[in-house]
Design a protein around this motif. Structure first.
Motif, PDB file in Angstrom:
ATOM      1  N   GLU A 183       0.811  -1.215   0.000  1.00  0.00           N
ATOM      2  CA  GLU A 183       0.000   0.000   0.000  1.00  0.00           C
ATOM      3  C   GLU A 183       0.845   1.266   0.000  1.00  0.00           C
ATOM      4  O   GLU A 183       0.439   2.291  -0.512  1.00  0.00           O
ATOM      5  CB  GLU A 183      -0.937  -0.014   1.204  1.00  0.00           C
ATOM      6  CG  GLU A 183      -1.969  -1.128   1.107  1.00  0.00           C
ATOM      7  CD  GLU A 183      -2.927  -1.121   2.264  1.00  0.00           C
ATOM      8  OE1 GLU A 183      -3.038  -0.106   2.954  1.00  0.00           O
ATOM      9  OE2 GLU A 183      -3.573  -2.156   2.459  1.00  0.00           O
ATOM     10  N   ASP A 184       2.021   1.197   0.633  1.00  0.00           N
ATOM     11  CA  ASP A 184       2.866   2.372   0.737  1.00  0.00           C
ATOM     12  C   ASP A 184       4.311   1.902   0.713  1.00  0.00           C
ATOM     13  O   ASP A 184       4.684   0.980   1.415  1.00  0.00           O
ATOM     14  CB  ASP A 184       2.576   3.112   2.032  1.00  0.00           C
ATOM     15  CG  ASP A 184       3.233   4.481   2.079  1.00  0.00           C
ATOM     16  OD1 ASP A 184       3.489   5.059   1.001  1.00  0.00           O
ATOM     17  OD2 ASP A 184       3.497   4.978   3.185  1.00  0.00           O
ATOM     18  N   THR A 185       5.107   2.526  -0.119  1.00  0.00           N
ATOM     19  CA  THR A 185       6.509   2.119  -0.211  1.00  0.00           C
ATOM     20  C   THR A 185       7.350   3.291  -0.684  1.00  0.00           C
ATOM     21  O   THR A 185       6.821   4.358  -1.013  1.00  0.00           O
ATOM     22  CB  THR A 185       6.678   0.904  -1.138  1.00  0.00           C
ATOM     23  OG1 THR A 185       7.991   0.387  -1.008  1.00  0.00           O
ATOM     24  CG2 THR A 185       6.395   1.265  -2.590  1.00  0.00           C
ATOM     25  N   GLN A 186       8.625   3.086  -0.730  1.00  0.00           N
ATOM     26  CA  GLN A 186       9.561   4.081  -1.245  1.00  0.00           C
ATOM     27  C   GLN A 186      10.346   3.467  -2.396  1.00  0.00           C
ATOM     28  O   GLN A 186      10.672   2.295  -2.373  1.00  0.00           O
ATOM     29  CB  GLN A 186      10.578   4.496  -0.173  1.00  0.00           C
ATOM     30  CG  GLN A 186       9.983   5.195   0.999  1.00  0.00           C
ATOM     31  CD  GLN A 186      11.053   5.453   2.060  1.00  0.00           C
ATOM     32  OE1 GLN A 186      12.208   5.068   1.909  1.00  0.00           O
ATOM     33  NE2 GLN A 186      10.663   6.138   3.118  1.00  0.00           N
ATOM     34  N   ARG A 187      10.631   4.288  -3.378  1.00  0.00           N
ATOM     35  CA  ARG A 187      11.467   3.860  -4.486  1.00  0.00           C
ATOM     36  C   ARG A 187      12.392   5.022  -4.847  1.00  0.00           C
ATOM     37  O   ARG A 187      12.149   6.166  -4.484  1.00  0.00           O
ATOM     38  CB  ARG A 187      10.616   3.470  -5.702  1.00  0.00           C
ATOM     39  CG  ARG A 187       9.729   2.236  -5.456  1.00  0.00           C
ATOM     40  CD  ARG A 187      10.584   1.004  -5.200  1.00  0.00           C
ATOM     41  NE  ARG A 187       9.799  -0.208  -5.023  1.00  0.00           N
ATOM     42  CZ  ARG A 187       9.600  -0.798  -3.854  1.00  0.00           C
ATOM     43  NH1 ARG A 187      10.082  -0.289  -2.739  1.00  0.00           N
ATOM     44  NH2 ARG A 187       8.910  -1.907  -3.783  1.00  0.00           N
ATOM     45  N   MET A 188      13.463   4.716  -5.572  1.00  0.00           N
ATOM     46  CA  MET A 188      14.464   5.731  -5.898  1.00  0.00           C
ATOM     47  C   MET A 188      14.377   6.159  -7.364  1.00  0.00           C
ATOM     48  O   MET A 188      14.189   5.330  -8.242  1.00  0.00           O
ATOM     49  CB  MET A 188      15.879   5.178  -5.663  1.00  0.00           C
ATOM     50  CG  MET A 188      16.172   4.796  -4.247  1.00  0.00           C
ATOM     51  SD  MET A 188      17.885   4.309  -3.983  1.00  0.00           S
ATOM     52  CE  MET A 188      18.211   3.173  -5.313  1.00  0.00           C
ATOM     53  N   ARG A 189      14.591   7.454  -7.559  1.00  0.00           N
ATOM     54  CA  ARG A 189      14.726   7.974  -8.912  1.00  0.00           C
ATOM     55  C   ARG A 189      16.165   7.801  -9.363  1.00  0.00           C
ATOM     56  O   ARG A 189      17.057   7.604  -8.556  1.00  0.00           O
ATOM     57  CB  ARG A 189      14.370   9.461  -8.944  1.00  0.00           C
ATOM     58  CG  ARG A 189      12.896   9.748  -8.778  1.00  0.00           C
ATOM     59  CD  ARG A 189      12.607  11.250  -8.949  1.00  0.00           C
ATOM     60  NE  ARG A 189      13.278  11.857 -10.073  1.00  0.00           N
ATOM     61  CZ  ARG A 189      12.842  11.839 -11.324  1.00  0.00           C
ATOM     62  NH1 ARG A 189      11.725  11.219 -11.614  1.00  0.00           N
ATOM     63  NH2 ARG A 189      13.511  12.422 -12.298  1.00  0.00           N
ATOM     64  N   ARG A 190      16.367   7.906 -10.654  1.00  0.00           N
ATOM     65  CA  ARG A 190      17.702   7.802 -11.218  1.00  0.00           C
ATOM     66  C   ARG A 190      18.626   8.880 -10.654  1.00  0.00           C
ATOM     67  O   ARG A 190      19.780   8.649 -10.364  1.00  0.00           O
ATOM     68  CB  ARG A 190      17.632   7.910 -12.734  1.00  0.00           C
ATOM     69  CG  ARG A 190      18.975   7.824 -13.388  1.00  0.00           C
ATOM     70  CD  ARG A 190      18.828   7.937 -14.871  1.00  0.00           C
ATOM     71  NE  ARG A 190      20.091   7.585 -15.493  1.00  0.00           N
ATOM     72  CZ  ARG A 190      20.259   7.478 -16.755  1.00  0.00           C
ATOM     73  NH1 ARG A 190      19.253   7.683 -17.572  1.00  0.00           N
ATOM     74  NH2 ARG A 190      21.423   7.172 -17.249  1.00  0.00           N
ATOM     75  N   ASP A 191      18.127  10.070 -10.538  1.00  0.00           N
ATOM     76  CA  ASP A 191      18.934  11.193 -10.045  1.00  0.00           C
ATOM     77  C   ASP A 191      18.847  11.249  -8.537  1.00  0.00           C
ATOM     78  O   ASP A 191      19.357  11.900  -7.795  1.00  0.00           O
ATOM     79  CB  ASP A 191      18.511  12.518 -10.675  1.00  0.00           C
ATOM     80  CG  ASP A 191      17.000  12.761 -10.574  1.00  0.00           C
ATOM     81  OD1 ASP A 191      16.320  12.016  -9.865  1.00  0.00           O
ATOM     82  OD2 ASP A 191      16.526  13.693 -11.235  1.00  0.00           O
TER      83      ASP A 191
END
Length: 168
Positions: free
Chosen positions: A160-168
């Protein structure tokens, strides 16, 4: 029944006039189709008796005569028209969705990403497919591995809720 090479060529030629080849295999010269042990696994569009275009999947082989040359063609033709329409609709929705969609293998490698993924995370599809590139932050990777193992065991995982990273 045994057929002469001329009869087989005539049947293949008649068939080919009603089809729209989509693969290199079906574009091979007639002679290739009539070689003993030739195996075909092709998809193509064809015109039905009513004139409608249908998608067909053909698998077959040429059985040889004991003295050489073709004896008969054995195979199966399956109408995959509805399957192709459903796949086209799935692909259209996948590509046009404003929400990011990814398909990830159980090994963690991205198999497919939609344009929204690229817009949000900054990686092009070519950069991330089948690579070790991870959008999962280091502090969450072990948790994601555990979720993946549970999914592989057949459990449905709701995130339901998570974190992910952008390329920059």
């Amino acid at each position: 029944t045994d057929q002469s090479v001329a009869e087989l060529v005539a049947r293949v030629s008649k068939f080919r006039t009603r089809t729209q080849p989509l693969t290199e295999k079906i574009k091979k010269p007639k002679a290739a189709w009539l070689k003993p042990k030739f195996y075909a696994d092709v998809e193509y569009r064809a015109l039905s008796r009513t004139g409608a275009t249908v998608w067909l999947h053909n698998r077959g082989t040429v059985l040889p005569r004991s003295g050489g040359g073709p004896r008969q063609v054995v195979g199966v033709v399956i109408d995959v028209t509805e399957l192709r329409r459903a796949e086209a609709e799935r692909d259209r929705l996948f590509d046009r969705s404003p929400d990011l969609i990814t398909i990830t293998g159980l090994d963690g490698r991205l198999r497919r990403v939609n344009p929204a993924f690229s817009r949000l995370f900054g990686w092009s599809e070519e950069e991330v497919l089948e690579t070790e590139t991870s959008i999962v932050p280091p502090h969450l990777r072990e948790s994601v591995r555990a979720q993946r193992a549970r999914a592989e065991a057949g459990e449905i995982i709701w995130i339901e809720d998570t974190q992910r990273m952008r390329r920059d």
